[in-house]
Design an enzyme around this catalytic site. Sequence first.
Site, mmCIF file in Angstrom:
data_model
loop_
_atom_site.group_PDB
_atom_site.id
_atom_site.type_symbol
_atom_site.label_atom_id
_atom_site.label_comp_id
_atom_site.label_asym_id
_atom_site.label_seq_id
_atom_site.Cartn_x
_atom_site.Cartn_y
_atom_site.Cartn_z
ATOM 1 N N GLY A 135 59.893 21.588 155.795
ATOM 2 C CA GLY A 135 60.207 20.479 156.687
ATOM 3 C C GLY A 135 61.554 19.894 156.339
ATOM 4 N N CYS A 153 58.507 25.609 150.435
ATOM 5 C CA CYS A 153 59.724 24.799 150.525
ATOM 6 C C CYS A 153 59.388 23.315 150.390
ATOM 7 C CB CYS A 153 60.471 25.126 151.817
ATOM 8 S SG CYS A 153 62.187 24.605 151.769
ATOM 9 N N TYR A 154 59.530 22.510 151.466
ATOM 10 C CA TYR A 154 59.163 21.093 151.350
ATOM 11 C C TYR A 154 57.734 20.955 150.839
ATOM 12 C CZ TYR A 154 58.271 16.218 152.593
ATOM 13 O OH TYR A 154 57.944 14.889 152.551
ATOM 14 N N HIS A 201 61.003 31.153 151.678
ATOM 15 C CA HIS A 201 60.172 31.258 152.887
ATOM 16 C C HIS A 201 59.534 32.642 153.011
ATOM 17 C CE1 HIS A 201 61.102 27.392 154.753
ATOM 18 N NE2 HIS A 201 62.270 27.509 154.130
ATOM 19 N N GLU A 252 57.376 33.538 155.097
ATOM 20 C CA GLU A 252 56.980 33.827 156.484
ATOM 21 C C GLU A 252 58.076 34.492 157.305
ATOM 22 O OE1 GLU A 252 57.647 30.991 155.087
ATOM 23 O OE2 GLU A 252 58.374 29.441 156.451
ATOM 24 N N SER A 293 48.493 34.532 189.252
ATOM 25 C CA SER A 293 49.877 34.591 189.725
ATOM 26 C C SER A 293 50.466 35.990 189.593
ATOM 27 C CB SER A 293 50.728 33.630 188.892
ATOM 28 O OG SER A 293 50.830 34.123 187.561
ATOM 29 N N GLY A 294 49.814 36.840 188.824
ATOM 30 C CA GLY A 294 50.397 38.149 188.565
ATOM 31 C C GLY A 294 51.130 38.170 187.233
ATOM 32 N N GLY A 295 51.280 36.986 186.621
ATOM 33 C CA GLY A 295 51.886 36.913 185.285
ATOM 34 C C GLY A 295 50.881 37.341 184.228
ATOM 35 N N VAL A 296 51.365 37.528 183.000
ATOM 36 C CA VAL A 296 50.509 38.026 181.928
ATOM 37 C C VAL A 296 49.376 37.037 181.614
ATOM 38 C CG1 VAL A 296 50.457 38.866 179.545
ATOM 39 C CG2 VAL A 296 52.485 39.213 180.925
ATOM 40 N N ASP A 297 49.719 35.740 181.457
ATOM 41 C CA ASP A 297 48.727 34.780 180.991
ATOM 42 C C ASP A 297 47.560 34.614 181.964
ATOM 43 O OD1 ASP A 297 50.629 34.547 179.071
ATOM 44 O OD2 ASP A 297 51.390 32.612 179.757
ATOM 45 N N SER A 298 47.883 34.383 183.242
ATOM 46 C CA SER A 298 46.777 34.164 184.179
ATOM 47 C C SER A 298 45.970 35.448 184.355
ATOM 48 C CB SER A 298 47.283 33.624 185.521
ATOM 49 O OG SER A 298 47.995 34.588 186.236
ATOM 50 N N SER A 299 46.615 36.595 184.253
ATOM 51 C CA SER A 299 45.884 37.862 184.412
ATOM 52 C C SER A 299 44.925 38.083 183.253
ATOM 53 C CB SER A 299 46.850 39.046 184.473
ATOM 54 O OG SER A 299 47.726 38.884 185.546
ATOM 55 N N LYS A 317 51.656 34.146 172.451
ATOM 56 C CA LYS A 317 51.982 35.063 173.548
ATOM 57 C C LYS A 317 51.733 36.542 173.193
ATOM 58 C CE LYS A 317 53.931 35.579 177.658
ATOM 59 N NZ LYS A 317 53.646 34.759 178.842
#
Length: 508
Positions: free
Chosen positions: A51, A78-79, A166, A168, A220-226, A364
């Site tokens: 942070g 780190c922090y 870090h 990550e 909608s045809g997008g990835v998420d709604s599909s 995502k």
Amino acid sequence: MIVVLDFGSQYTQLIARRLRELEVYAEILPCTAPAEKVLAKSPQGIILSGGPASVHKSGSPRIDERLLRAGIPVLGICYGMQLLVHQHGGKVVPARRREYGHATVTRLGEDPLFQGLPKEMPVWMSHGDGAKSLGHNGFRVLARTSTAPFAAVADAARRQYGVQFHPEVAHTPGGARLLENFARTVCAVRERWTMASFLERSVASIRSQVGNGRVVCALSGGVDSSVAAALLSRAIGRRLHCVYVDTGLGRFGDLEHLREAFRGFKLDLKVVDASALFLKRLAGVSDPERKRKIIGRSFIEVFDREAKRLKGVEFLAQGTLYPDVIESVSVHGPSAVIKSHHNVGGLPKRMKLKLVEPLRFLFKDEVRRLGRAMKLPEILIGRHPFPGPGLAVRILGPVTWERLERLRRADRIVVEELRSSGWYAKVWQAFAVLLPVKTVGVMGDERTHDFVVAIRSVDSVDGMTADWSRLPHDLLARMSSRIVSEVRGINRVVYDATSKPPATIEWE
Ligand code: XMP
């Protein structure tokens, strides 16, 4: 599971994603979350993120002592490490010089945290403060760098660890192994969090939430709604009702792709052709924000009307993702909302429906993996992001049917050429933009005075920043010559060589 407490680092989400890649389930909570809330999750381990604050300044965020005394293993990064040292009576001071970039850590002894890692390893540092002394509290030094005497510390009895670097980020090649050691060895997390296990659990949780109820979903045809629709379809079958609002502002073949993708799913899909309404309301409108508002409002109106026709629907499905759900700690200052993004966020309040958000704990890339696990076709899963207001924000100036058709053709060529050359999957997003500018050209013996198309292609990780793609010249040449010869009314093609910032990805 592991709880990641967010102290405002730009890498916090990355910590959770790395753990999940290692099949260890992780959730992010703000550092201000009350101890009871953290403990209610029954975490097997707690990670404190980095942070921007300084532990020696008053008012800087702290960790609730109850969490440190709960007997749960802790890893401070780190922090987070500085906080552990500070709260256990050690001393943290500003470093003589801010350390930023590559460093080499040298290990001073054996410890489960470094199991399987070399004695010297490259790491990524980004800090202004550093531990100066550990006090007399059980901590000992595990590793140092040439400038940081306390690069990693441990209190093995309490199972509390701190690393100044870090683990990550990709610049710390042994970082994933270190996180894995913490989760699997120190915290003894046995369970494997995979897409198959997620799928099974979320089907069960949708069933218990929805019971015998019915759900409506805007596809909608997008990835998420599909992916959300596919998941719901698995869980409740024909009690899921999908509505596709055809705004007329979509890309070439959008609806056909969607139908094709869901062929095996027995989906109740209602297609509403509202293109005439959208075009009428957009007539003569040039202002990008007004376009977005008109489209957003009209979309809600049409969807609402359709949903009301469905009998006995109590639930609304939304493809909300984890990054929208994580409560952020506002240490970065307000990130300005530059465009009013159109999504179905305005729907639930008006419609008085209960929400089902089956993707609310996924990032995502995990949504994509889930889609693949459910056998949705790659053409849908690997699709570039597409803005809610569609082609309306890629036609500069007023939207007309003729301009839409022109842009759809040009855009189709851009996508076809990217796919056939193997570049589609390599770029974040690529498309054509229709400019309201006429230039002079020559075709055959004729002088022309026609419009310009711009090609935009960007590389990005999350759409927040982007660089223009270095597409091969011969690929650009094929796109350009096809657009000029196949799309009437276009006689010039230009390539957008601007990064974000200072430009945005879309032109409006
Ligand atoms: P910009 O143009 O802001 O775009 O750099 C960043 C990402 O967001 C998408 N975008 C939108 N998505 N509604 C959306 O749902 C919008 O109004 C909108 N505007 C931009 C854009 O395509 C890119 O992926």
